[in-house]
Design a protein around this motif. Sequence first.
Motif, PDB file in Angstrom:
ATOM      1  N   ASP A  75      -0.388   2.714   2.834  1.00  0.00           N
ATOM      2  CA  ASP A  75       0.252   1.502   3.251  1.00  0.00           C
ATOM      3  C   ASP A  75       1.702   1.488   3.698  1.00  0.00           C
ATOM      4  O   ASP A  75       2.200   0.847   4.500  1.00  0.00           O
ATOM      5  CB  ASP A  75       0.044   0.432   1.694  1.00  0.00           C
ATOM      6  CG  ASP A  75      -1.241  -0.122   1.796  1.00  0.00           C
ATOM      7  OD1 ASP A  75      -2.040   0.125   2.854  1.00  0.00           O
ATOM      8  OD2 ASP A  75      -1.898  -0.785   0.849  1.00  0.00           O
ATOM      9  N   ARG A  78       2.140   3.035   6.795  1.00  0.00           N
ATOM     10  CA  ARG A  78       1.747   2.397   7.917  1.00  0.00           C
ATOM     11  C   ARG A  78       2.725   1.415   8.118  1.00  0.00           C
ATOM     12  O   ARG A  78       3.002   1.035   9.272  1.00  0.00           O
ATOM     13  CB  ARG A  78       0.302   1.549   7.674  1.00  0.00           C
ATOM     14  CG  ARG A  78      -0.485   1.013   8.801  1.00  0.00           C
ATOM     15  CD  ARG A  78      -1.787   0.441   8.435  1.00  0.00           C
ATOM     16  NE  ARG A  78      -2.551   1.940   8.322  1.00  0.00           N
ATOM     17  CZ  ARG A  78      -3.748   1.866   7.189  1.00  0.00           C
ATOM     18  NH1 ARG A  78      -3.413   1.194   6.325  1.00  0.00           N
ATOM     19  NH2 ARG A  78      -4.067   2.972   7.163  1.00  0.00           N
ATOM     20  N   ARG A  79       3.276   0.608   7.222  1.00  0.00           N
ATOM     21  CA  ARG A  79       4.316  -0.324   7.198  1.00  0.00           C
ATOM     22  C   ARG A  79       5.269   0.407   8.056  1.00  0.00           C
ATOM     23  O   ARG A  79       6.087  -0.173   9.139  1.00  0.00           O
ATOM     24  CB  ARG A  79       4.928  -0.757   6.106  1.00  0.00           C
ATOM     25  CG  ARG A  79       5.012  -2.220   5.872  1.00  0.00           C
ATOM     26  CD  ARG A  79       5.487  -2.779   4.482  1.00  0.00           C
ATOM     27  NE  ARG A  79       4.293  -2.480   3.540  1.00  0.00           N
ATOM     28  CZ  ARG A  79       4.780  -1.802   2.417  1.00  0.00           C
ATOM     29  NH1 ARG A  79       5.734  -1.501   1.939  1.00  0.00           N
ATOM     30  NH2 ARG A  79       3.675  -1.508   1.439  1.00  0.00           N
ATOM     31  N   VAL A  81       5.325   2.816  10.239  1.00  0.00           N
ATOM     32  CA  VAL A  81       5.323   3.063  11.616  1.00  0.00           C
ATOM     33  C   VAL A  81       4.978   1.802  12.557  1.00  0.00           C
ATOM     34  O   VAL A  81       5.528   1.835  13.469  1.00  0.00           O
ATOM     35  CB  VAL A  81       3.738   3.865  11.637  1.00  0.00           C
ATOM     36  CG1 VAL A  81       3.291   3.873  13.214  1.00  0.00           C
ATOM     37  CG2 VAL A  81       3.628   5.003  11.153  1.00  0.00           C
ATOM     38  N   ARG A  82       4.659   0.814  11.650  1.00  0.00           N
ATOM     39  CA  ARG A  82       4.608  -0.408  12.522  1.00  0.00           C
ATOM     40  C   ARG A  82       5.856  -1.000  12.759  1.00  0.00           C
ATOM     41  O   ARG A  82       6.274  -1.698  13.770  1.00  0.00           O
ATOM     42  CB  ARG A  82       3.969  -1.500  11.613  1.00  0.00           C
ATOM     43  CG  ARG A  82       2.654  -1.361  11.702  1.00  0.00           C
ATOM     44  CD  ARG A  82       1.547  -2.745  11.768  1.00  0.00           C
ATOM     45  NE  ARG A  82       0.428  -2.497  11.801  1.00  0.00           N
ATOM     46  CZ  ARG A  82      -0.369  -2.674  10.668  1.00  0.00           C
ATOM     47  NH1 ARG A  82       0.043  -3.251   9.711  1.00  0.00           N
ATOM     48  NH2 ARG A  82      -1.651  -2.120  10.589  1.00  0.00           N
ATOM     49  N   SER A  83       6.972  -0.781  11.891  1.00  0.00           N
ATOM     50  CA  SER A  83       8.315  -1.262  11.949  1.00  0.00           C
ATOM     51  C   SER A  83       9.051  -0.643  13.141  1.00  0.00           C
ATOM     52  O   SER A  83      10.140  -0.974  13.576  1.00  0.00           O
ATOM     53  CB  SER A  83       9.108  -1.201  10.755  1.00  0.00           C
ATOM     54  OG  SER A  83       9.519   0.209  10.500  1.00  0.00           O
ATOM     55  N   GLN A  84       8.416   0.642  13.548  1.00  0.00           N
ATOM     56  CA  GLN A  84       9.228   1.365  14.511  1.00  0.00           C
ATOM     57  C   GLN A  84       9.090   0.857  16.060  1.00  0.00           C
ATOM     58  O   GLN A  84       7.937   0.255  16.220  1.00  0.00           O
ATOM     59  CB  GLN A  84       8.660   2.786  14.664  1.00  0.00           C
ATOM     60  CG  GLN A  84       9.011   3.631  13.169  1.00  0.00           C
ATOM     61  CD  GLN A  84      10.373   3.370  12.929  1.00  0.00           C
ATOM     62  OE1 GLN A  84      11.405   3.808  13.675  1.00  0.00           O
ATOM     63  NE2 GLN A  84      10.712   2.729  11.825  1.00  0.00           N
ATOM     64  N   ARG A  85      10.144   0.726  16.678  1.00  0.00           N
ATOM     65  CA  ARG A  85       9.957   0.492  17.918  1.00  0.00           C
ATOM     66  C   ARG A  85       9.196   1.522  18.746  1.00  0.00           C
ATOM     67  O   ARG A  85      10.030   2.538  18.923  1.00  0.00           O
ATOM     68  CB  ARG A  85      11.427   0.009  18.638  1.00  0.00           C
ATOM     69  CG  ARG A  85      11.390  -0.390  20.048  1.00  0.00           C
ATOM     70  CD  ARG A  85      12.987  -0.623  20.247  1.00  0.00           C
ATOM     71  NE  ARG A  85      13.242  -0.664  21.662  1.00  0.00           N
ATOM     72  CZ  ARG A  85      13.543  -1.898  22.190  1.00  0.00           C
ATOM     73  NH1 ARG A  85      13.931  -2.871  21.245  1.00  0.00           N
ATOM     74  NH2 ARG A  85      13.927  -2.071  23.376  1.00  0.00           N
TER      75      ARG A  85
ATOM     76  N   GLY B  29      12.313   0.323   7.762  1.00  0.00           N
ATOM     77  CA  GLY B  29      10.721   0.481   7.705  1.00  0.00           C
ATOM     78  C   GLY B  29      10.278   0.898   6.180  1.00  0.00           C
ATOM     79  O   GLY B  29       9.492   0.412   5.783  1.00  0.00           O
TER      80      GLY B  29
ATOM     81  N   ALA C 131      -1.529   5.132  14.937  1.00  0.00           N
ATOM     82  CA  ALA C 131      -1.429   4.229  16.316  1.00  0.00           C
ATOM     83  C   ALA C 131      -2.270   4.938  17.046  1.00  0.00           C
ATOM     84  O   ALA C 131      -2.961   5.816  17.214  1.00  0.00           O
ATOM     85  CB  ALA C 131      -0.065   4.558  16.562  1.00  0.00           C
ATOM     86  N   THR C 246      -7.426 -12.735  14.887  1.00  0.00           N
ATOM     87  CA  THR C 246      -7.425 -11.671  15.755  1.00  0.00           C
ATOM     88  C   THR C 246      -8.389 -11.937  16.946  1.00  0.00           C
ATOM     89  O   THR C 246      -9.235 -12.642  16.638  1.00  0.00           O
ATOM     90  CB  THR C 246      -7.756 -10.481  15.027  1.00  0.00           C
ATOM     91  OG1 THR C 246      -9.220 -10.572  14.606  1.00  0.00           O
ATOM     92  CG2 THR C 246      -6.943 -10.080  13.646  1.00  0.00           C
TER      93      THR C 246
END
Lengths: 214, 214, 255
Positions: A75, A78-79, A81-85, B29, C131, C246
């Motif tokens: 979790d 993943r958080r 990775v999502r926060s990255q531009r 992050g 991703a 979604t």
Amino acid sequence: MGRTELKALLEAIIYVSEEPVTVDALAKGVRDVPRDELRAALDELVEASHAADRGVEIRKVAGGYRMYTKAEYHDAVRRFVRSQRPPLRLSMPALETLAVIAYKQPVTGPEIHAIRGVDCSSALATLLDKGLIVTAGRKQCVGRPILYRTSKEFLIRFGLSDVDELPTLKEFEELARAALGEVEGAPAETAPAEPAPAIAEPVAEEKPAEPEHA
Amino acid sequence: MGRTELKALLEAIIYVSEEPVTVDALAKGVRDVPRDELRAALDELVEASHAADRGVEIRKVAGGYRMYTKAEYHDAVRRFVRSQRPPLRLSMPALETLAVIAYKQPVTGPEIHAIRGVDCSSALATLLDKGLIVTAGRKQCVGRPILYRTSKEFLIRFGLSDVDELPTLKEFEELARAALGEVEGAPAETAPAEPAPAIAEPVAEEKPAEPEHA
Amino acid sequence: METLPSVQLEAYEGPLDLLLELIRKQEIDIFNIPIAQITQQYVEFLHRMEQLNLDIAADFILMAATLIQIKSRMMLPPDPLAGPGESEDPRADLVQRLLEHEKFKSAAQMLQQKQILEQATWSKPDLASFADEKGELVVTLWDLARAFREVLERPPAPSGLEIRKEEITVAEMMEEVRRALRESDSAIPLLELCKRHPTRRGLIVLFLALLELVRLEAVVAVQAELFSPILLRKHKMFDVVFAGATPSEVNEQYN
């Protein structure tokens, strides 16, 4: 090889391998180490990777060994990775469409279509979505199609302070031509020093030349 | 989150990240962990990964942290690497051009030409193609030539944390003087001091060697 | 000329490389270059290259001119008006350039070593599980310029109507409406959206998407007066609706 180095080596191998690494494969790749020893080292490696300060563990799966992030951190990972531009990624059609807009702006969908020879609606949607282009009113012609131009985000993403900083086609051509080595017949100014083919001149190295009379 | 779990999480993040992970990115992050603590945990992580029984280490590169196999295992590891980046092969002219850009950035094509004494278009195109350099706007002078600088890819490919990490130009200057200024047989001490004092000045704006700051 | 140092002509990328090699081969002190001798040798090399029909780059010719100029300045008496220390050695610039060049040659070698070392280690980005990638490339400005040129070079497409299958889904259409509204500060004419989707299926999908958005109170359709253009505007639930649902959920309802 001592047990310590063997474990390190095995860890490196498991890290770079895409598939689970089997003892068979290891026995082939790491010579002079008996299978028993490989197995014992692998067991120790798996055990050590369970330590609380490790976030990546080695697990036995599908008859081989593979590296995984520990489930308890999924979790949080993943958080992160999502926060990255994420770096700007574009499909070829989107890149081409963006290129046409960058160089021809403001430009309409039909005009881009005409230049690229294919429909661009989905590429335009992608670019709008990524915020790389914006609409810029309508062209005063039949159908009053929407005009597009590149956005501020585009400039930021490509490290430009203004669109006139884009390499001109001429500049691009010069570099590209030089890279292709198309120097035949070109004026001397643009010709890079090309390595010449065969030459009858003696090669250096062997005999140091005598100092010359001045 | 305790230090132990933080280290484990950071290891997991570094393992999955495509790009070197910077403290900035982590601060954004990973919630509720102050930068100081992140830095301390990263230091411990790097340190721990140097243990002799580890084959994968965490290194600082391009301003961030990234996981690598240890160089000493490259022979055996190579056999298990399936999808590897194509090896980077650069000609000497391309490397020299890259060196000029690395030390003089941002720098224009004409400036590189002046330093190297040859047209560099083809080398520039190669370096742009390989993503080792990027454009950096235009110089506000006659002709507004394109400026170039080295990229993150350059740092990664050459294992540098920052361009400041490169040896200073002054060190190379001394090498060059030693190599070309000493007449055979002459005592080294007196040689460079000899004639032409007018030219003994060091060359333009080098960065002073600065201790690397994280 | 028999005494010419033997150097491999084709090995020189530029005039500075050739000069440095001449200096090195003859163990000349760079701070005291016998300019007449070096000039003579250099020009002789150019002649040889010419005889061998080698392409001599302009940079080589320019250097010959520079050398000859330095040589002639060396023969002039020193400027009587120049103060002490002011009369510069005519060779100074050249020496500086040679040193500078040599410096970057060493720097290049250092880079090469670093890169070889780096090549002995591997890093495996394993982002795949976190991703999704759809065959997209990380792009730079250079790629952009290249893409533009490639487009221009492509033969023009055959003219005539292109019939393509309209594949847009209701969810995608809702997303498009959201985008259009998000980017615009004011209301959007319905007709504008219709024009983007001139096919029958496109219009039906648009209609369904709008119905759904109005039902969810994300969008409101307004009309200033009877028969005036219908305008679409963000409604109170605009942000809430789009933060939640979604696309796949919506698609399930309509497909």
